[in-house]
Design a protein around this motif. Sequence first.
Motif, PDB file in Angstrom:
ATOM      1  N   ARG A   1      -0.493   2.900   1.748  1.00 46.92           N
ATOM      2  CA  ARG A   1       0.928   2.721   1.375  1.00 46.92           C
ATOM      3  C   ARG A   1       1.737   3.886   1.908  1.00 46.92           C
ATOM      4  NH1 ARG A   1       0.963  -0.814  -3.126  1.00 46.92           N
ATOM      5  NH2 ARG A   1      -1.105  -1.091  -4.021  1.00 46.92           N
TER       6      ARG A   1
ATOM      7  N   SER B   1       2.090  -3.422  -6.597  1.00 49.26           N
ATOM      8  CA  SER B   1       1.207  -3.083  -7.726  1.00 49.26           C
ATOM      9  C   SER B   1       1.205  -1.584  -8.035  1.00 49.26           C
ATOM     10  CB  SER B   1      -0.222  -3.571  -7.468  1.00 49.26           C
ATOM     11  OG  SER B   1      -0.881  -2.752  -6.539  1.00 49.26           O
TER      12      SER B   1
ATOM     13  N   ASP C   1       3.231  -1.108   3.542  1.00 48.24           N
ATOM     14  CA  ASP C   1       1.823  -1.021   3.106  1.00 48.24           C
ATOM     15  C   ASP C   1       1.033  -2.152   3.742  1.00 48.24           C
ATOM     16  OD1 ASP C   1       2.416  -3.298   1.557  1.00 48.24           O
ATOM     17  OD2 ASP C   1       2.758  -2.126  -0.261  1.00 48.24           O
TER      18      ASP C   1
ATOM     19  N   ARG D   1       6.216 -14.613  -2.305  1.00 47.80           N
ATOM     20  CA  ARG D   1       5.926 -14.211  -3.692  1.00 47.80           C
ATOM     21  C   ARG D   1       7.191 -14.266  -4.546  1.00 47.80           C
ATOM     22  NH1 ARG D   1       3.368  -9.715  -0.954  1.00 47.80           N
ATOM     23  NH2 ARG D   1       1.114  -9.965  -0.858  1.00 47.80           N
TER      24      ARG D   1
HETATM   25  O1  CDP Z   1       0.919  -7.755  -3.630  1.00 47.46           O
HETATM   26  P1  CDP Z   1       0.694  -6.968  -4.881  1.00 47.46           P
HETATM   27  O2  CDP Z   1       1.904  -6.252  -5.358  1.00 47.46           O
HETATM   28  O3  CDP Z   1      -0.020  -7.737  -5.940  1.00 47.46           O
HETATM   29  O4  CDP Z   1      -0.410  -5.894  -4.431  1.00 47.46           O
HETATM   30  P2  CDP Z   1      -0.329  -4.485  -3.730  1.00 47.46           P
HETATM   31  O5  CDP Z   1      -1.497  -3.741  -4.257  1.00 47.46           O
HETATM   32  O6  CDP Z   1       1.012  -3.853  -3.900  1.00 47.46           O
HETATM   33  O7  CDP Z   1      -0.561  -4.814  -2.201  1.00 47.46           O
HETATM   34  C1  CDP Z   1      -0.592  -3.789  -1.230  1.00 47.46           C
HETATM   35  C2  CDP Z   1      -0.625  -4.411   0.148  1.00 47.46           C
HETATM   36  O8  CDP Z   1      -1.890  -5.033   0.360  1.00 47.46           O
HETATM   37  C3  CDP Z   1       0.425  -5.507   0.364  1.00 47.46           C
HETATM   38  O9  CDP Z   1       0.867  -5.425   1.710  1.00 47.46           O
HETATM   39  C4  CDP Z   1      -0.330  -6.799   0.148  1.00 47.46           C
HETATM   40  O10 CDP Z   1       0.208  -7.837   0.917  1.00 47.46           O
HETATM   41  C5  CDP Z   1      -1.742  -6.425   0.614  1.00 47.46           C
HETATM   42  N1  CDP Z   1      -2.788  -7.141  -0.116  1.00 47.46           N
HETATM   43  C6  CDP Z   1      -3.446  -8.207   0.461  1.00 47.46           C
HETATM   44  O11 CDP Z   1      -3.154  -8.543   1.609  1.00 47.46           O
HETATM   45  N2  CDP Z   1      -4.423  -8.890  -0.205  1.00 47.46           N
HETATM   46  C7  CDP Z   1      -4.780  -8.517  -1.446  1.00 47.46           C
HETATM   47  N3  CDP Z   1      -5.743  -9.202  -2.054  1.00 47.46           N
HETATM   48  C8  CDP Z   1      -4.134  -7.438  -2.052  1.00 47.46           C
HETATM   49  C9  CDP Z   1      -3.139  -6.762  -1.372  1.00 47.46           C
END
Ligand code: CDP
Length: 237
Positions: A94, A100, A175, A215
């Motif tokens: 990130r 998250s 990220d 999303r």
């Molecule tokens: O998307 P969310 O907020 O649930 O998870 P995050 O932990 O903030 O995701 C961080 C980055 O990893 C983002 O670019 C997501 O698109 C990617 N990600 C993913 O591609 N597949 C997952 N299972 C979890 C995260």
Amino acid sequence: MEKRAELYRGKAKSVYTTDDPERLILHFRNDTSAFDGEKIEQLERKGIVNNKFNAFIMQKLEEAGIPTQHDKIIADDECLVKNLDMMPVECVIRNIATGSLVRRLGVEDGMDLIPATFEFFLKNDELHDPMINDYHIKTFGWANEDEIEKMKALTFQVNDILSKLFKDANMILVDYKLEFGRYNGEVLLGDEFTPDGCRLWDIDTREKLDKDRFRQGLGGVVEAYEEVAHRLGVDLD
Ligand code: CDP
């Protein structure tokens, strides 16, 4: 190359065996999912856009010295890849806090992260991909110490290469998530790099150009992916 049985059906891609045990076919579908598969929709053209986008990025990474599983595109929505022994962990870097991280730590959405942070998650939908650390990975045998260090080093190298690539095209790489596998004793980048698995913002307006549009129900999802591809010079025809 002969396509044989479906080996695995993920949320957005299907994996097929071929007549060569060393090679698999990845089929990028139009399915788009979020929230551990709770929200699923078909988005016209997404499979083709993501396949071509992924091939472009993997080639850029190869040119910059990152070993990847990608071989070549074999159809509009399919590519041939090396058959890796995948490690069940997700590597996330990130550069800006959002998603998250903000929910978990209560930090300000949109703040610059200096230095960039790194996180491991376990690839397990039933458990909602929990965050894990190096010790969990070693203790449960998901990867060994060398492989852990290699995954971290490669994920940071990818950050240097792609942050610049996107910046030169007027975007911020906020990220992203990478997955790795073993091949002949080497750690290779597997899976995909597309706007389904990263966050990209316009550098001036901070408009979201990635799966957050899906999303958050913002619409124009594939149009945004095509805009990103256009800015990078990816040939989508
Ligand atoms: O998307 P969310 O907020 O649930 O998870 P995050 O932990 O903030 O995701 C961080 C980055 O990893 C983002 O670019 C997501 O698109 C990617 N990600 C993913 O591609 N597949 C997952 N299972 C979890 C995260």
